[in-house]
Design a protein around this motif. Structure first.
Motif, PDB file in Angstrom:
ATOM      1  N   LEU A 160       8.632  -5.824 -13.820  1.00  0.00           N
ATOM      2  CA  LEU A 160       9.056  -4.759 -12.612  1.00  0.00           C
ATOM      3  C   LEU A 160       9.402  -6.332 -11.866  1.00  0.00           C
ATOM      4  CD1 LEU A 160       5.470  -3.188 -12.965  1.00  0.00           C
ATOM      5  CD2 LEU A 160       8.154  -2.236 -12.106  1.00  0.00           C
ATOM      6  N   VAL A 161       8.648  -7.644 -11.545  1.00  0.00           N
ATOM      7  CA  VAL A 161       9.154  -8.105 -10.555  1.00  0.00           C
ATOM      8  C   VAL A 161      10.049  -8.807 -10.344  1.00  0.00           C
ATOM      9  CG1 VAL A 161       8.237 -10.704 -10.070  1.00  0.00           C
ATOM     10  CG2 VAL A 161       6.319  -9.365 -10.763  1.00  0.00           C
ATOM     11  N   GLY A 162      11.101  -8.375 -11.795  1.00  0.00           N
ATOM     12  CA  GLY A 162      12.474  -8.728 -11.649  1.00  0.00           C
ATOM     13  C   GLY A 162      13.357  -8.078 -11.033  1.00  0.00           C
ATOM     14  N   ASP A 163      12.950  -6.287 -10.557  1.00  0.00           N
ATOM     15  CA  ASP A 163      13.867  -5.686 -10.273  1.00  0.00           C
ATOM     16  C   ASP A 163      12.878  -5.803  -8.490  1.00  0.00           C
ATOM     17  OD1 ASP A 163      15.371  -4.479  -9.536  1.00  0.00           O
ATOM     18  OD2 ASP A 163      14.924  -2.067 -10.915  1.00  0.00           O
ATOM     19  N   GLU A 164      12.097  -6.470  -7.721  1.00  0.00           N
ATOM     20  CA  GLU A 164      11.706  -6.680  -6.586  1.00  0.00           C
ATOM     21  C   GLU A 164      12.138  -5.701  -5.746  1.00  0.00           C
ATOM     22  OE1 GLU A 164       9.815  -9.547  -4.442  1.00  0.00           O
ATOM     23  OE2 GLU A 164       9.268 -10.910  -6.456  1.00  0.00           O
ATOM     24  N   ASP A 165      13.842  -5.278  -5.283  1.00  0.00           N
ATOM     25  CA  ASP A 165      14.485  -4.171  -4.116  1.00  0.00           C
ATOM     26  C   ASP A 165      14.200  -3.036  -4.801  1.00  0.00           C
ATOM     27  OD1 ASP A 165      15.208  -6.786  -3.574  1.00  0.00           O
ATOM     28  OD2 ASP A 165      17.084  -6.857  -4.288  1.00  0.00           O
ATOM     29  N   ASN A 166      13.616  -2.711  -5.861  1.00  0.00           N
ATOM     30  CA  ASN A 166      13.977  -0.841  -6.356  1.00  0.00           C
ATOM     31  C   ASN A 166      11.961  -0.943  -6.497  1.00  0.00           C
ATOM     32  OD1 ASN A 166      16.381  -0.288  -6.083  1.00  0.00           O
ATOM     33  ND2 ASN A 166      16.549  -1.821  -8.065  1.00  0.00           N
ATOM     34  N   LEU A 167      11.215  -1.504  -6.141  1.00  0.00           N
ATOM     35  CA  LEU A 167      10.019  -1.515  -5.973  1.00  0.00           C
ATOM     36  C   LEU A 167       9.171  -1.841  -4.519  1.00  0.00           C
ATOM     37  CD1 LEU A 167       6.879  -1.742  -8.022  1.00  0.00           C
ATOM     38  CD2 LEU A 167       7.350  -3.871  -7.549  1.00  0.00           C
ATOM     39  N   SER A 168       8.417  -0.520  -4.738  1.00  0.00           N
ATOM     40  CA  SER A 168       7.971  -0.157  -2.566  1.00  0.00           C
ATOM     41  C   SER A 168       6.065  -0.899  -3.545  1.00  0.00           C
ATOM     42  CB  SER A 168       8.063   0.312  -1.589  1.00  0.00           C
ATOM     43  OG  SER A 168       8.110   1.733  -3.339  1.00  0.00           O
ATOM     44  N   HIS A 195      -1.692   0.717   0.282  1.00  0.00           N
ATOM     45  CA  HIS A 195      -1.990  -0.477   0.065  1.00  0.00           C
ATOM     46  C   HIS A 195      -1.996  -1.441   1.565  1.00  0.00           C
ATOM     47  CE1 HIS A 195      -0.653  -4.802  -1.881  1.00  0.00           C
ATOM     48  NE2 HIS A 195      -2.001  -4.571  -2.543  1.00  0.00           N
ATOM     49  N   GLU A 196      -0.877  -1.360   2.709  1.00  0.00           N
ATOM     50  CA  GLU A 196      -1.021  -1.880   3.583  1.00  0.00           C
ATOM     51  C   GLU A 196      -2.304  -1.571   4.417  1.00  0.00           C
ATOM     52  OE1 GLU A 196       1.603  -2.686   7.385  1.00  0.00           O
ATOM     53  OE2 GLU A 196       2.318  -1.284   6.167  1.00  0.00           O
ATOM     54  N   THR A 197      -2.520  -0.374   4.284  1.00  0.00           N
ATOM     55  CA  THR A 197      -3.900   0.104   5.075  1.00  0.00           C
ATOM     56  C   THR A 197      -5.032  -1.014   4.659  1.00  0.00           C
ATOM     57  OG1 THR A 197      -3.256   2.102   5.155  1.00  0.00           O
ATOM     58  CG2 THR A 197      -5.148   2.130   5.400  1.00  0.00           C
ATOM     59  N   GLU A 198      -5.255  -0.749   3.267  1.00  0.00           N
ATOM     60  CA  GLU A 198      -6.066  -2.159   2.572  1.00  0.00           C
ATOM     61  C   GLU A 198      -6.364  -3.067   3.081  1.00  0.00           C
ATOM     62  OE1 GLU A 198      -9.647  -0.572   0.834  1.00  0.00           O
ATOM     63  OE2 GLU A 198      -7.751   1.315   1.829  1.00  0.00           O
ATOM     64  N   LEU A 199      -4.668  -3.462   3.600  1.00  0.00           N
ATOM     65  CA  LEU A 199      -4.480  -5.522   3.569  1.00  0.00           C
ATOM     66  C   LEU A 199      -5.282  -5.537   4.588  1.00  0.00           C
ATOM     67  CD1 LEU A 199      -1.716  -5.608   1.685  1.00  0.00           C
ATOM     68  CD2 LEU A 199      -3.214  -6.426   1.373  1.00  0.00           C
ATOM     69  N   ILE A 200      -5.128  -4.394   5.622  1.00  0.00           N
ATOM     70  CA  ILE A 200      -5.264  -4.845   7.132  1.00  0.00           C
ATOM     71  C   ILE A 200      -6.432  -4.768   7.434  1.00  0.00           C
ATOM     72  CG2 ILE A 200      -5.385  -3.675   9.279  1.00  0.00           C
ATOM     73  CD1 ILE A 200      -2.160  -2.659   8.511  1.00  0.00           C
ATOM     74  N   LYS A 201      -7.305  -3.857   6.308  1.00  0.00           N
ATOM     75  CA  LYS A 201      -9.107  -3.707   6.865  1.00  0.00           C
ATOM     76  C   LYS A 201     -10.087  -5.087   6.237  1.00  0.00           C
ATOM     77  CE  LYS A 201      -9.838   0.873   5.441  1.00  0.00           C
ATOM     78  NZ  LYS A 201     -10.146   2.876   4.009  1.00  0.00           N
ATOM     79  N   THR A 202      -9.035  -5.283   5.533  1.00  0.00           N
ATOM     80  CA  THR A 202      -9.833  -6.696   4.088  1.00  0.00           C
ATOM     81  C   THR A 202      -9.074  -8.086   5.504  1.00  0.00           C
ATOM     82  OG1 THR A 202      -8.889  -6.203   1.898  1.00  0.00           O
ATOM     83  CG2 THR A 202      -9.639  -7.939   2.678  1.00  0.00           C
ATOM     84  N   GLU A 203      -7.666  -7.843   5.626  1.00  0.00           N
ATOM     85  CA  GLU A 203      -8.197  -8.930   6.822  1.00  0.00           C
ATOM     86  C   GLU A 203      -8.671  -9.045   7.754  1.00  0.00           C
ATOM     87  OE1 GLU A 203      -3.965 -11.305   9.146  1.00  0.00           O
ATOM     88  OE2 GLU A 203      -4.297  -8.944   9.697  1.00  0.00           O
TER      89      GLU A 203
END
Length: 71
Positions: free
Chosen positions: A25-33, A38-46
């Motif tokens: 998966l990491v080798g194909d980062e361009d196709n992995l979103s 996830h962004e919502t949870e990161l903002i809450k945690t921050e």
């Protein structure tokens, strides 16, 4: 490989598969979103971190606590 076959594997074998999948998966980062939640949870945690509402642990201590929860 079926789910039933996965259940029969040892923990070490399962971890090897996880590592292989993650590497792929990491080798194909361009196709992995990341999913939108996830962004919502990161903002809450921050926000919690900046307000001092969460305890910060170093990585070694965090691993010990996580392992103790699941043993």
């Amino acid at each position: 490989m079926s789910i039933e076959e996965l259940h029969k594997l040892s923990a070490a074998e399962k971890l090897k598969i996880i590592e292989a999948l993650w590497g792929d998966l990491v080798g194909d980062e361009d196709n992995l979103s990341s999913p939108s939640w996830h962004e919502t949870e990161l903002i809450k945690t921050e926000k919690k971190f900046l307000s001092g509402d969460i305890e910060v642990l170093d990585w070694q201590q965090a691993k010990k606590e996580l392992r103790s929860r699941f043993e």
